[in-house]
Scaffold this motif. Sequence first.
Motif, short mmCIF file in Angstrom:
data_model
loop_
_atom_site.label_atom_id
_atom_site.label_comp_id
_atom_site.label_asym_id
_atom_site.label_seq_id
_atom_site.Cartn_x
_atom_site.Cartn_y
_atom_site.Cartn_z
N LEU A 347 0.84 -1.20 0.00
CA LEU A 347 0.00 0.00 0.00
C LEU A 347 0.88 1.26 0.00
O LEU A 347 0.57 2.25 -0.68
N TRP A 348 1.95 1.21 0.78
CA TRP A 348 2.89 2.33 0.84
C TRP A 348 3.51 2.60 -0.53
O TRP A 348 3.64 3.73 -0.97
N MET A 349 3.88 1.51 -1.22
CA MET A 349 4.54 1.63 -2.52
C MET A 349 3.53 1.83 -3.65
O MET A 349 3.92 2.04 -4.81
N ALA A 391 -8.72 1.19 5.31
CA ALA A 391 -8.36 2.10 6.40
C ALA A 391 -6.96 2.70 6.25
O ALA A 391 -6.56 3.54 7.06
N TYR A 392 -6.22 2.29 5.21
CA TYR A 392 -4.83 2.73 5.10
C TYR A 392 -4.74 4.21 4.75
O TYR A 392 -5.46 4.72 3.89
N ASN A 393 -3.83 4.90 5.43
CA ASN A 393 -3.58 6.31 5.19
C ASN A 393 -2.07 6.48 4.94
O ASN A 393 -1.27 6.34 5.86
N ARG A 394 -1.70 6.78 3.72
CA ARG A 394 -0.28 6.86 3.38
C ARG A 394 0.43 8.00 4.10
O ARG A 394 1.61 7.91 4.43
N PHE A 395 -0.30 9.06 4.39
CA PHE A 395 0.30 10.21 5.07
C PHE A 395 0.75 9.84 6.48
O PHE A 395 1.86 10.16 6.91
N THR A 396 -0.11 9.13 7.23
CA THR A 396 0.24 8.75 8.60
C THR A 396 1.27 7.63 8.64
O THR A 396 1.89 7.38 9.68
N ASP A 397 1.48 6.98 7.50
CA ASP A 397 2.46 5.89 7.43
C ASP A 397 3.84 6.40 6.99
O ASP A 397 4.77 5.61 6.83
N ALA A 398 3.96 7.70 6.84
CA ALA A 398 5.18 8.27 6.26
C ALA A 398 6.42 7.99 7.09
O ALA A 398 7.51 7.75 6.55
#
Length: 500
Positions: A347-349, A391-398
Motif C-alpha cells: 500500500l505504501w509503494m 483504512a490505510y492512510n499513506r500520510f500517517t504511514d510516512a
Amino acid sequence: MKDAEYIQLAVLTNLLESFVRVYPIEFDEEDFLKFASISGVECQREDVSRFLRESTVVFRMPDNKYLSRGKLFEQLYFSIKPDRYEIENGILILGDRCIPFTDPSMIPEGFEVVRGRCKTPIKRKIMEIPTGILLDHYKLYGEEYAVQYINMDSCNREIDLAGFEFQLPPTINLSVLDVSDIYRKSGFQFGDRFIFRVRNFLEGTLSLEPFTDHRENPFEPTAAEEAREHWYTCLEDCLLQTFETFGPCRSIDEQLSYAILLGMQQLNTKQCGSITEFMERTEKVAVTEFGVESRLWFSDRPICIQPPTEEQDAGTEAGYSTDDLAMFEFGIPVTDVILRAFVRDSLWMQDEDDGESLYHRLILNDDMMIPEQADFLKLRLQKLHSIMGEAYNRFTDASVGSVRHAAVGLYAQLLEFVCFLSQSGVPGDCLPQQDYVVFSQVWGHVSKMMEEFELHLELDAKDCANALKSIEGMSYSVADVSPRLRRAVEDWKKKGFSFI
C-alpha cells in the motif's frame, strides 16, 4: 488511522506489560484472561501466549505457570563497587551494573535512585567521560549493543554515535549520579561499595547505602569478605547450572536472571558481591560470541546449537493465531503479522493489489512453494489487502514506510534462503555453526522488527535512522554468511546424504 485491531492489541500489550511486572504469585494464562475481563479489555488466548513466551520479565515455571521477575526481584540486594575515576569525580555510573536485578526494558538513566528510605531522588548531572571507561560499564549489554544504550541517554539524543563507524570520539557525555556528598560524608574510599536494593521494579526505583570497610589490618579477611566469597561461588555454580539446564538464553541479562532465581536464598544478602567483580574474577564463565550477539557461556568451550526437544516441539503452536496455524499447516513459515507488514508495504509503494503481485513481493522464487501453497498464500494476501486498504492512510504511514520497505526486502531474501535450507534436507549440525547462528539471529531480528512496526505505526526520525542502519548491517551479515551456508549444503549433498 491505525487499524482498530492493532489499537486493541496495543492496549492489551500495555496491560500485559504492567501485569507481569507486579503480579505477586505464580499465574497462568487463565489468570490474566480473568484480569483482562475485569479490566474491560478483550483479548485472545493466542496473543497472551505469544506475549508470555517472548517476555523477558517472566520466568517459565512447571505446569505452564509463570512467575513475575519484577515481584520476585523486588527487595533483592546487589552491590556496586565504584572505581577510582568515579570516586575522584564524585559520581556513579549505573551502566550495566544493575543487570539482572532491574527491568531489562529500562535504560540506566530511567532508574530513580534514593538513599535508604529517603524519598528525594539523588540528583544527576551530565559529565564528559573518557570513552574507554564508559564502555567498560556497558559490557554486559553486549559489545553489539553498548553504544546503542549510551546513545539512548537523553544528553546524547542529538548525536548519532553509530555514525562513528570506525572510532568513537575520545569522550562521551553521560547522565550520571552525583554522589559526591555521600562519598565525602561517609569517608568513602576505593574498595568500598554501595549496597543497592530494588524498591519498585515497575517504576525503576532503587535505594543505595554506602558500605565502608576501613580496618587496621588490610590483609586479615573480614566476615563481609568471606560472605562475598561465598556469594561469588554460589553465583558461579548457579550460572553453570543454567548453561546445562537452559543452554544459551536470549541475552546475558536473562542468563544471569535465571542464575539469581536458582540461587535466590543464598544470593539475596546484604553481604553480596557485584556482577562486575564476578566477571573479573571467574575463570569458568566468559562473555562469548554467539552469532552477531554476546552470551555468557563456559569459558573453555564454544556454544553449541541445541536441537529442539520433544517438549519444545509440542509447544510450538502456543501463541499463534488460527490464521498462523493455517499457514503452518500449508508449510508456509510466515505469521499473519508478517503478511500484514508486506501488504502495508504494498500500500505504501502503491503497487498492484492483485494476489499475484503481492505474492511475488514475498516469494522471490517460484520453486519455494508448491502450487497449493502458492494459491493459499495469494488468496490470503489479497484478502488482507482488501481489508487493510480501506483504512490505510499513506500520510500517517510516512514515518515508517521507508523503513518497513527495507525490512520486507531483507525478509523476502531471508525467507528464500530458509526455504532453500528446508528443502535441501540438510541437518543443522552439518552447517557452519557460527554462520548458522548469525543467519538465525538475523531472521529473528528482522521478524521482530516487522512485528514492532505493525504495533507501533509511528517512529521518530532518530528511530527510523537507527532502524535503517540496523537493517543495512544485517544485510551485510546475511551476504557474508549465506555463501558459506550454501556451500555447506552443496558439500553435504555431494557426500550422498539425503532423507527420504
